[in-house]
Design a protein around this motif. Structure first.
Motif, mmCIF file in Angstrom:
data_model
loop_
_atom_site.group_PDB
_atom_site.id
_atom_site.type_symbol
_atom_site.label_atom_id
_atom_site.label_comp_id
_atom_site.label_asym_id
_atom_site.label_seq_id
_atom_site.Cartn_x
_atom_site.Cartn_y
_atom_site.Cartn_z
ATOM 1 N N LYS A 172 21.066 55.770 1.436
ATOM 2 C CA LYS A 172 19.825 55.941 0.677
ATOM 3 C C LYS A 172 18.662 55.273 1.400
ATOM 4 O O LYS A 172 17.558 55.814 1.449
ATOM 5 N N SER A 173 18.917 54.102 1.958
ATOM 6 C CA SER A 173 17.865 53.407 2.711
ATOM 7 C C SER A 173 17.464 54.190 3.951
ATOM 8 O O SER A 173 16.277 54.349 4.237
ATOM 9 N N LEU A 174 18.454 54.678 4.700
ATOM 10 C CA LEU A 174 18.169 55.448 5.905
ATOM 11 C C LEU A 174 17.457 56.765 5.590
ATOM 12 O O LEU A 174 16.622 57.224 6.359
ATOM 13 N N ALA A 175 17.793 57.362 4.454
ATOM 14 C CA ALA A 175 17.185 58.635 4.055
ATOM 15 C C ALA A 175 15.848 58.435 3.350
ATOM 16 O O ALA A 175 15.146 59.409 3.071
ATOM 17 N N LEU A 176 15.504 57.188 3.051
ATOM 18 C CA LEU A 176 14.300 56.873 2.283
ATOM 19 C C LEU A 176 14.306 57.652 0.973
ATOM 20 O O LEU A 176 13.350 58.306 0.588
ATOM 21 N N ARG A 177 15.465 57.570 0.286
ATOM 22 C CA ARG A 177 15.696 58.336 -0.946
ATOM 23 C C ARG A 177 16.405 57.432 -1.942
ATOM 24 O O ARG A 177 17.337 56.721 -1.591
ATOM 25 N N SER A 178 15.983 57.486 -3.198
ATOM 26 C CA SER A 178 16.613 56.641 -4.213
ATOM 27 C C SER A 178 17.688 57.367 -5.014
ATOM 28 O O SER A 178 18.524 56.721 -5.641
ATOM 29 N N ALA A 179 17.680 58.684 -5.002
ATOM 30 C CA ALA A 179 18.618 59.461 -5.819
ATOM 31 C C ALA A 179 19.675 60.157 -4.963
ATOM 32 O O ALA A 179 19.461 60.418 -3.776
ATOM 33 N N ASP A 180 20.795 60.449 -5.595
ATOM 34 C CA ASP A 180 21.824 61.240 -4.947
ATOM 35 C C ASP A 180 21.372 62.705 -4.900
ATOM 36 O O ASP A 180 20.432 63.099 -5.581
ATOM 37 N N VAL A 181 22.059 63.512 -4.096
ATOM 38 C CA VAL A 181 21.729 64.934 -3.976
ATOM 39 C C VAL A 181 22.681 65.716 -4.873
ATOM 40 O O VAL A 181 23.898 65.582 -4.769
ATOM 41 N N ILE A 182 22.106 66.532 -5.755
ATOM 42 C CA ILE A 182 22.909 67.358 -6.666
ATOM 43 C C ILE A 182 22.488 68.810 -6.493
ATOM 44 O O ILE A 182 21.306 69.136 -6.548
ATOM 45 N N VAL A 183 23.474 69.667 -6.256
ATOM 46 C CA VAL A 183 23.233 71.090 -6.027
ATOM 47 C C VAL A 183 24.053 71.883 -7.031
ATOM 48 O O VAL A 183 25.253 71.634 -7.202
ATOM 49 N N GLN A 184 23.424 72.818 -7.700
ATOM 50 C CA GLN A 184 24.135 73.698 -8.632
ATOM 51 C C GLN A 184 24.998 74.676 -7.829
ATOM 52 O O GLN A 184 24.553 75.222 -6.815
ATOM 53 N N ARG A 185 26.220 74.897 -8.262
ATOM 54 C CA ARG A 185 27.126 75.791 -7.527
ATOM 55 C C ARG A 185 26.606 77.212 -7.467
ATOM 56 O O ARG A 185 26.842 77.923 -6.489
ATOM 57 N N ASP A 186 25.883 77.636 -8.492
ATOM 58 C CA ASP A 186 25.317 78.988 -8.490
ATOM 59 C C ASP A 186 24.271 79.162 -7.401
ATOM 60 O O ASP A 186 23.976 80.283 -7.000
ATOM 61 N N ASP A 187 23.690 78.056 -6.927
ATOM 62 C CA ASP A 187 22.654 78.111 -5.900
ATOM 63 C C ASP A 187 23.219 78.176 -4.481
ATOM 64 O O ASP A 187 22.477 78.402 -3.534
ATOM 65 N N ILE A 188 24.515 77.970 -4.306
ATOM 66 C CA ILE A 188 25.125 77.987 -2.975
ATOM 67 C C ILE A 188 25.371 79.437 -2.580
ATOM 68 O O ILE A 188 26.170 80.142 -3.186
ATOM 69 N N ARG A 189 24.631 79.892 -1.535
ATOM 70 C CA ARG A 189 24.764 81.275 -1.067
ATOM 71 C C ARG A 189 25.870 81.416 -0.045
ATOM 72 O O ARG A 189 26.569 82.418 -0.011
ATOM 73 N N SER A 190 26.005 80.431 0.855
ATOM 74 C CA SER A 190 27.053 80.505 1.875
ATOM 75 C C SER A 190 27.412 79.103 2.336
ATOM 76 O O SER A 190 26.637 78.163 2.177
ATOM 77 N N ALA A 191 28.599 79.014 2.900
ATOM 78 C CA ALA A 191 29.087 77.741 3.437
ATOM 79 C C ALA A 191 29.756 78.013 4.775
ATOM 80 O O ALA A 191 30.574 78.925 4.892
ATOM 81 N N ILE A 192 29.374 77.219 5.772
ATOM 82 C CA ILE A 192 29.889 77.396 7.133
ATOM 83 C C ILE A 192 30.412 76.059 7.625
ATOM 84 O O ILE A 192 29.770 75.026 7.430
ATOM 85 N N ILE A 193 31.559 76.084 8.289
ATOM 86 C CA ILE A 193 32.085 74.885 8.933
ATOM 87 C C ILE A 193 31.684 74.940 10.399
ATOM 88 O O ILE A 193 31.847 75.975 11.048
#
Length: 142
Positions: free
Chosen positions: A20-41
């Motif tokens: 969080k310090s390195l990202a300069l962000r106080s909150a975690d990242v939350i993504v709705q599953r319906d919003d995920i269009r594709s996933a690549i490894i």
């Protein structure tokens, strides 16, 4: 080490205090599953980082944590070393893409498919995912 948690309706990226310090962000990242269009490894997550760093920290080929600004919006990046990563393309929300280093990329992709809609069965067997099924994901160095 960040924890990735897959729920029925969302993916949560729980950042450590250092991340969080390195990202300069106080909150975690939350993504709705319906919003995920594709996933690549990918074995080389560094080529997937696009745009310019807006908030966060980057030491090339060592660590990249934070928000990158692109011409279409923003991406969240959590890349460490030369570890395998998952690239999630998103359709809506705070970010257009997540690039996350993980040693369990295949398992993450499989968990994300569990709740995928099926034309033949409105509620597929095994669609329910317990929050603790994927809670021990590590994104920090070996």
């Amino acid at each position: 080490m960040a924890n990735l948690r897959v729920h029925n309706d969302r993916l949560e990226v729980h950042l450590t205090p250092a991340e969080k310090s390195l990202a300069l962000r106080s909150a975690d990242v939350i993504v709705q599953r319906d919003d995920i269009r594709s996933a690549i490894i990918t074995d080389d997550p560094w080529i997937w980082i696009r745009g310019i760093r807006r908030r966060g920290t980057e030491v090339p080929l060592v660590i990249a944590v934070g928000v990158w600004k692109t011409h279409t919006g923003s991406d969240f990046v959590l890349v460490k070393g030369k570890r395998q990563a998952v690239v999630l393309e998103l359709s809506d929300g705070e970010f257009g893409r997540l690039v996350l280093s993980t040693s369990r990329a295949t398992e993450l992709i499989d968990k994300l498919k569990v709740g995928a809609p099926n034309d033949d069965d409105p509620e597929p067997a095994g669609a329910r995912v317990d929050a603790d099924d994927f809670a021990q994901e590590e994104t920090s160095g070996d």
